[in-house]
Design an enzyme around this catalytic site. Sequence first.
Site, PDB file in Angstrom:
ATOM      1  N   GLU A   1       4.002  -5.097  11.863  1.00 10.20           N
ATOM      2  CA  GLU A   1       4.345  -6.208  10.968  1.00 10.20           C
ATOM      3  C   GLU A   1       3.775  -7.483  11.571  1.00 10.20           C
ATOM      4  O   GLU A   1       3.901  -7.697  12.785  1.00 10.20           O
ATOM      5  CB  GLU A   1       5.867  -6.327  10.840  1.00 10.20           C
ATOM      6  CG  GLU A   1       6.478  -5.113  10.174  1.00 10.20           C
ATOM      7  CD  GLU A   1       7.996  -5.122  10.098  1.00 10.20           C
ATOM      8  OE1 GLU A   1       8.535  -4.692   9.081  1.00 10.20           O
ATOM      9  OE2 GLU A   1       8.620  -5.581  11.062  1.00 10.20           O
TER      10      GLU A   1
ATOM     11  N   HIS B   1      13.377   5.182  10.743  1.00 10.38           N
ATOM     12  CA  HIS B   1      12.212   5.266   9.852  1.00 10.38           C
ATOM     13  C   HIS B   1      11.099   6.155  10.446  1.00 10.38           C
ATOM     14  O   HIS B   1      10.607   7.071   9.790  1.00 10.38           O
ATOM     15  CB  HIS B   1      11.610   3.878   9.594  1.00 10.38           C
ATOM     16  CG  HIS B   1      12.571   2.897   8.986  1.00 10.38           C
ATOM     17  ND1 HIS B   1      13.645   3.277   8.223  1.00 10.38           N
ATOM     18  CD2 HIS B   1      12.605   1.536   9.001  1.00 10.38           C
ATOM     19  CE1 HIS B   1      14.292   2.195   7.808  1.00 10.38           C
ATOM     20  NE2 HIS B   1      13.683   1.129   8.275  1.00 10.38           N
TER      21      HIS B   1
ATOM     22  N   LYS C   1       6.946  -6.349  15.828  1.00  8.19           N
ATOM     23  CA  LYS C   1       6.914  -7.573  15.023  1.00  8.19           C
ATOM     24  C   LYS C   1       5.803  -8.456  15.588  1.00  8.19           C
ATOM     25  O   LYS C   1       5.459  -8.359  16.777  1.00  8.19           O
ATOM     26  CB  LYS C   1       8.231  -8.334  15.162  1.00  8.19           C
ATOM     27  CG  LYS C   1       9.467  -7.526  14.779  1.00  8.19           C
ATOM     28  CD  LYS C   1       9.802  -7.692  13.331  1.00  8.19           C
ATOM     29  CE  LYS C   1      11.046  -6.929  12.942  1.00  8.19           C
ATOM     30  NZ  LYS C   1      11.086  -6.596  11.515  1.00  8.19           N
TER      31      LYS C   1
HETATM   32  C1  BG6 Z   1      14.123  -2.422   8.126  1.00  9.38           C
HETATM   33  C2  BG6 Z   1      14.165  -3.170   9.435  1.00  9.38           C
HETATM   34  O1  BG6 Z   1      14.942  -1.291   8.171  1.00  9.38           O
HETATM   35  O2  BG6 Z   1      12.797  -2.017   7.871  1.00  9.38           O
HETATM   36  C3  BG6 Z   1      13.206  -4.343   9.416  1.00  9.38           C
HETATM   37  O3  BG6 Z   1      15.487  -3.619   9.688  1.00  9.38           O
HETATM   38  C4  BG6 Z   1      11.823  -3.897   9.024  1.00  9.38           C
HETATM   39  O4  BG6 Z   1      13.182  -4.992  10.679  1.00  9.38           O
HETATM   40  C5  BG6 Z   1      11.878  -3.077   7.748  1.00  9.38           C
HETATM   41  O5  BG6 Z   1      11.035  -5.052   8.834  1.00  9.38           O
HETATM   42  C6  BG6 Z   1      10.526  -2.485   7.386  1.00  9.38           C
HETATM   43  O6  BG6 Z   1      10.607  -1.940   6.109  1.00  9.38           O
HETATM   44  P1  BG6 Z   1       9.395  -2.001   5.104  1.00  9.38           P
HETATM   45  O7  BG6 Z   1       9.863  -1.247   3.903  1.00  9.38           O
HETATM   46  O8  BG6 Z   1       9.134  -3.457   4.816  1.00  9.38           O
HETATM   47  O9  BG6 Z   1       8.254  -1.359   5.819  1.00  9.38           O
END
Ligand code: BG6
Length: 461
Positions: A209, A233, A319
């Site tokens: 990100e 995830h 991040k």
């Molecule tokens: C969330 C996290 O579960 O997933 C975040 O708490 C993260 O920190 C996000 O940015 C990422 O999700 P996506 O769908 O934007 O890839």
Amino acid sequence: MSDTRTTADALVIFGVTSDLSHKMIFPALYAMAKRGILNVPVIGVASSKWNLAQVHKKATDSIKQADKIDDPDALDRLLAQLRYVGGDYNDLSTFNALKQELGNAQHPAHYLAIPPALFTTVINGLGAAGLTHQARVIVEKPFGRDLASARELNRIALSVFPEDSIYRIDHYLGKEAIMNILYFRFANSFLEPIWNRNYVASVQITLCENFGVQGRGAFYESVGCLRDVIQNHLFQIVALLAMEPPAYQGYGANHSEKVKVFQAMRPLQPDDVVRGQYTGYLKEPGVAKDSDVETFCALRLFIDSWRWEGVPWYLRSGKCLAATAAEVLVELKPPPQRLFADLASGQANYLRFRLSPNSAVALAARVKRVGKEFVGDQHELYLVDEQPGEESPYERLLSDAMAGDETLFTREDAVEAAWAVVDPVLDTHHPVHIYKPGSWGPKQADALITNDGSWHNPILL
Ligand code: BG6
């Protein structure tokens, strides 16, 4: 793959004033209203002393911010369905007021869009007010903060809800590109013969990100990257890539295979993990001045199974990195004999799953260049599986939970087995390495993968 269950006749949202509700839940509810699949009362609960007009404004603002309002009738229908209960979650009268609002509803779905520290308070409150009978609970991640707390949370949830009424959300499971991993693996026959330790050299997964904690410093301090996105995830992606074919079509078979992957993962050791922190993190609101919380995490893990023995899996997330994307790279072993000189360059075939911001599957193979020399180039056979009108993950997961379909939710044993893998390094780890915002993280992460090549950085076209 769905269970026949009663459809919920009310949706209760704890934490209706939260950031999550603002960013994700109201837009998802609006999308459901547009599709005509949200025809039940929606009762927001929060500790703020709000009135219904404020909730309407919050909902409208949130939908406007996420999308344009292209169906004003659907918005009116959604607003007409909204109710609000304000009160302290520690106070039984809050739950009694909720009971009043629920009226004749027999099968409410209670969605906990609240900080994890409040999960047990709310679950206990629902139990004490008699609001759990024939109801279901939808719980946001992170489900626990280590193995012991996940077990405790499961114990408390199971004391008032049966397992098949507990819906643990991991919104990655509601993403089309991630559902496609399961489909792609088991709907095609060409993959299976090579999908194992004999042909796969390594697997890499990157979730990067290009932004920081965005005002969520206090929350981030309590989790860090490993707990925030890797244990859930990224591990879910690993499970879909690594699982054995389910023996039959159905919720149970699929989930049992995923659990076996987590159970076969070798528990992590401190040397398997590189933690990083971006310069500037310590100045974020809510962050301790001497914080050692990681905003970047790279790790190497092994799945000690017949199929995957010896294959390293490299996972990385952070991040403030150079790009925002999610990608999987499955690198194949080179041919057994080096017949052509150019193969010395180590350009192995690979399969690449781009999961975001767009979704695609690419198979890279070498093709001879025109000319006298036997030299070639790597070309990607490129499949794009994006579909217009895709549901957002929250729309998909909320409507599935309302309909009683547990397929895309995580099971108790899976959550606990995933925690068991990371548990040894949650508190025992090397200090964070500082990295520059806009980079690919600390250089120590490169050293982690060096025996198996280098990190593949997702390229954004
Ligand atoms: C969330 C996290 O579960 O997933 C975040 O708490 C993260 O920190 C996000 O940015 C990422 O999700 P996506 O769908 O934007 O890839």
